[in-house]
Structure formats: structure tokens, C-alpha cells
Design an enzyme around this catalytic site. Structure first.
Site, mmCIF file in Angstrom:
data_model
loop_
_atom_site.group_PDB
_atom_site.id
_atom_site.type_symbol
_atom_site.label_atom_id
_atom_site.label_comp_id
_atom_site.label_asym_id
_atom_site.label_seq_id
_atom_site.Cartn_x
_atom_site.Cartn_y
_atom_site.Cartn_z
ATOM 1 N N ASP A 17 40.705 26.412 44.766
ATOM 2 C CA ASP A 17 41.685 25.351 44.527
ATOM 3 C C ASP A 17 42.777 25.424 45.586
ATOM 4 O O ASP A 17 43.141 24.411 46.211
ATOM 5 C CB ASP A 17 42.281 25.525 43.120
ATOM 6 C CG ASP A 17 43.339 24.481 42.805
ATOM 7 O OD1 ASP A 17 43.105 23.300 43.111
ATOM 8 O OD2 ASP A 17 44.400 24.852 42.270
ATOM 9 N N LYS A 32 39.250 39.207 46.296
ATOM 10 C CA LYS A 32 40.398 40.120 46.303
ATOM 11 C C LYS A 32 39.886 41.469 45.803
ATOM 12 O O LYS A 32 40.396 42.049 44.831
ATOM 13 C CB LYS A 32 41.513 39.540 45.408
ATOM 14 C CG LYS A 32 42.847 40.249 45.508
ATOM 15 C CD LYS A 32 43.567 40.051 46.840
ATOM 16 C CE LYS A 32 44.829 40.902 46.891
ATOM 17 N NZ LYS A 32 45.483 40.858 48.226
ATOM 18 N N ASP A 60 44.154 36.679 50.813
ATOM 19 C CA ASP A 60 45.423 36.531 51.532
ATOM 20 C C ASP A 60 45.175 36.399 53.040
ATOM 21 O O ASP A 60 45.751 35.542 53.720
ATOM 22 C CB ASP A 60 46.406 37.684 51.215
ATOM 23 C CG ASP A 60 45.767 39.067 51.288
ATOM 24 O OD1 ASP A 60 44.532 39.162 51.426
ATOM 25 O OD2 ASP A 60 46.520 40.072 51.217
#
Ligand code: IPM
Ligand code: MG
Length: 360
Positions: free
Chosen positions: A247, A191, A223
Site C-alpha cells: 500500500d 522486514k 525501509d
């Protein structure tokens, strides 16, 4: 002597472990591969027996083993316990104490199960993706952490997302090496448009890539990666990412394959010592009913043979045996679309063991 510690754990853990042990036994019989097996308790099972999710004794036995096979931990029975003593803490402590920083989570679609995916079969047919998740750093372990009362008298919860350069370097090498053995395409997920820690992550990935000129490195924001995983998952070969992104993305990837009950995982340290576990949880709703799918646990044995013991031929034997029972139409409830023969946990384990004995 090859030493393995088996931790059946909670919920469906003991059932899938028992089914996988039948397969392990068959493997030992046919191949002459030898193994010293010990047992321990982890998670809720350990809380009930010893008052803690991971006892010092179990931890030292784990450290003393080449590989650990883990069923699953957790369940509603232990949900009310204070955070430090929850079943999950035992798992996190094992990962940390054994320095199992490299978590390999394959998402492979067995062609026999293409119809079980929540995506159209043509989007996932032939899917073979490997997620390399950093497992001992990032926000899971960062300090400071806690819940405090702030200056305004309000409660404030906080965690820290931090990575040192050396932590990024070692997971990068791990991922590049995996990519070298596959299609030589590595995607790093971060990110970096928002987080400084991601900026460093991306920079270090680029630096390490110079040592692997044959691997094509690319980057994607998390994203977008989540979206692409659902839109066109076959574009990916190997993905490397941080603890929490991994995860989340690995759960999403697992569903592409039809069932979370099919996917194994490996957590490795620098010495190839590893913990092997299905990526599904303890599924307390079906525990004890002989309904759980043991194939993820059985495929975890295959990963153990490959990554800790370098027994690649034996690992392929296990994979083929799993494929054989799927060809034969055997299905546990989670992967049964109605056309297969519905079997329970134990029967599935026996069928894979038989396939091994007849092929091996
Ligand atoms: C996983 C699980 C664990 C994690 C939990 C049980 C602590 O979700 O292995 O993906 O978050 O790492
Ligand atoms: Mg998870």
C-alpha cells in the site's frame, strides 16, 4: 459472454468511469470484442442508497462477473460514519469475498511525462516497475483486532500481522509468473530483521523460487526499499510484498511517474477474475468539475483486457491510443506542465476513443 460490472463509486469516480466507457465503446465498435455490461454501487454511493458500503446484491453480481471496473470510493461526507460502515470497507469486503489476493500495480513512466515527475527526468526516464502487492491477508485482515480497555484501564488499539504459508506461496507464484513475462528479476520486500512473519515470508519466497530457475530473486528490507525507490527506481523490475508495505510503496512509486492520475491496477484471484481500478482516490476536492485525469481508469481497461480476457492485442491498442493523445500534447491539469493543451476529463476520454477508432 464476457461480463463486466461497472462500479463508478464516489468523488471523481463517476466522471473518470464515464470517460473510460467512451473508450470501451470505441473498442467494442472497432474490434468486435463483445461485453455484457452491468452497473452497481459501492462505497459512499451505496451507503446513501442502501445504508451499507457493499450490498449483498452488488456482491453477488460482482461474483457473477468476469471483471469489475471500479472508479473510486470514499469522501469527507462519509468520514464520520462508524468504521464498519465506511466506504473503504466495501472495497475491502469485495477484495476479500472474491479472494482477489494478487494486486498488480505498475509504475510506468510515459516518456511524454518525464518532466512531470518529482524526480529528475534522467532518474525516471524509461521507468517500468511492477509492484505485486498481497491484497487479502496481512495486517489488513488479521485477527484479533480492535480497541479495548486494558487491565490498567487504558484504551489499547491492536491489529495482527499474520501470513500463512499457503498465502505466501500463492502470491509468490503470482509474482514469479509476472517476472517470467518481464525482465526475470524479482525483489521481495520484507522486514525480516525484525518480524517473524517476514522471516517466514522470505523463507517461502526462496522455496518457491526453486520452481523458477530463470528468475533472479533478491530480498530487501522495506525501509531500504522505500529509500531505493526514490534514489534509483530504475534498478527494479518486479517487486513483491505484503498488503501494507505494498500500500505504502505503491503510492511512493506512483509519484515517480509524475501523476497518480496515470496509474491503473488489477486485483486478481486464482481464476483470473479481476477488479480493475485506478490507484488514485476519489479526489473530492475536484469532483464534478471535469478536471480529473481519466487515463488511469482507461489504462485499467487495458489491464482488464490483458489479465482477465487475455486480449493482449486489444490491450496494446488501448495503451497506444493513450500514448497517442499524450504525443498530441493533450494534458489534464495534473500532468500539465504548461506546454500542453489543457483538456477536461470528458474531452480526454473522447480523444483516446478517437485515437482508437483511427488506429484500430
Ligand atoms: C489502496 C487504498 C486502500 C488500501 C484503502 C482505500 C482501503 O489505499 O487501494 O491502496 O489501503 O488498500
Ligand atoms: Mg493505498
Amino acid at each position: 459472454m464476457n461480463k463486466v460490472l461497472i462500479l463508478p463509486g464516489d468523488g471523481i469516480g463517476p466522471e473518470v468511469t464515464a470517460a473510460a466507457e467512451v473508450v470501451l465503446q470505441a473498442l467494442i465498435e472497432t474490434s468486435g470484442f463483445s461485453l455484457q455490461v452491468e452497473y452497481g454501487t459501492l462505497g459512499g454511493q451505496s451507503i446513501d442508497a442502501h445504508g451499507v458500503p457493499l450490498s449483498d446484491e452488488c456482491l453477488s453480481r460482482a461474483k457473477d462477473s468476469h471483471a469489475i471496473l471500479l472508479g473510486a470510493v470514499g469522501g469527507p461526507k462519509w468520514d464520520g460514519i462508524e468504521r464498519q460502515l465506511r466506504p473503504e470497507r466495501g472495497l475491502l469486503k469485495l477484495r476479500q469475498e472474491l479472494d482477489l489476493f494478487s494486486n498488480l500495480r505498475p509504475a510506468i513512466l510515459f516518456p511524454q511525462l518525464a518532466a512531470a515527475s518529482s524526480l529528475h527526468a534522467e532518474l525516471v526516464a524509461g521507468l517500468d516497475l511492477m509492484i505485486v502487492r498481497e491484497l487479502t491477508g496481512g495486517i489488513y485482515f488479521g485477527e484479533p483486532r480492535g480497541i479495548e480497555i486494558n487491565a490498567a484501564g487504558e484504551r489499547r488499539g491492536f491489529n495482527t500481522l499474520a501470513y500463512t504459508e499457503s498465502e505466501i506461496i500463492r502470491i509468490a507464484h503470482s509474482a514469479f509468473r509476472i517476472a517470467m513475462a518481464r525482465d526475470k528479476r524479482l525483489l521481495s520486500v520484507d522486514k525480516a530483521n525484525v518480524l517473524e512473519v517476514s522471516e517466514l515470508w522470505r523463507e517461502v519466497m526462496e522455496t518457491v523460487s526453486a520452481e523458477y530457475p530463470d528468475v533472479e530473486l533478491s530480498h530487501m528490507y522495506v525501509d531500504n526499499a522505500a529509500m531505493q525507490l526514490i534514489r534509483a527506481p530504475k534498478q527494479f523490475d518486479v517487486m513483491v510484498t505484503t498488503n501494507m508495505f505494498g500500500d505504502i510503496l505503491s503510492d511512493a512509486a506512483s509519484m515517480l511517474t509524475g501523476s497518480i492520475g496515470m496509474l491503473p491496477s488489477a486485483s486478481l484471484n486464482a481464476d483470473s477474475q479481476g477488479m480493475y481500478e485506478p490507484i488514485h482516490g476519489s479526489a473530492p476536492d475536484i469532483a464534478g468539475e471535469d478536471k480529473a485525469n481519466p487515463l488511469a481508469m482507461i489504462l485499467s481497461i487495458s489491464m482488464m483486457l490483458r489479465y482477465t480476457f487475455s486480449e493482449h492485442a486489444l490491450a496494446s491498442l488501448v495503451d497506444s491510443a493513450v500514448s497517442k493523445v499524450l504525443d498530441d500534447g493533450l494534458r489534464t491539469a495534473d500532468i500539465n506542465d504548461g506546454s500542453g493543451k489543457l483538456v477536461g476529463t470528458a474531452e480526454m476520454g473522447k480523444a483516446v476513443a478517437n485515437a482508437l477508432l483511427t488506429n484500430g
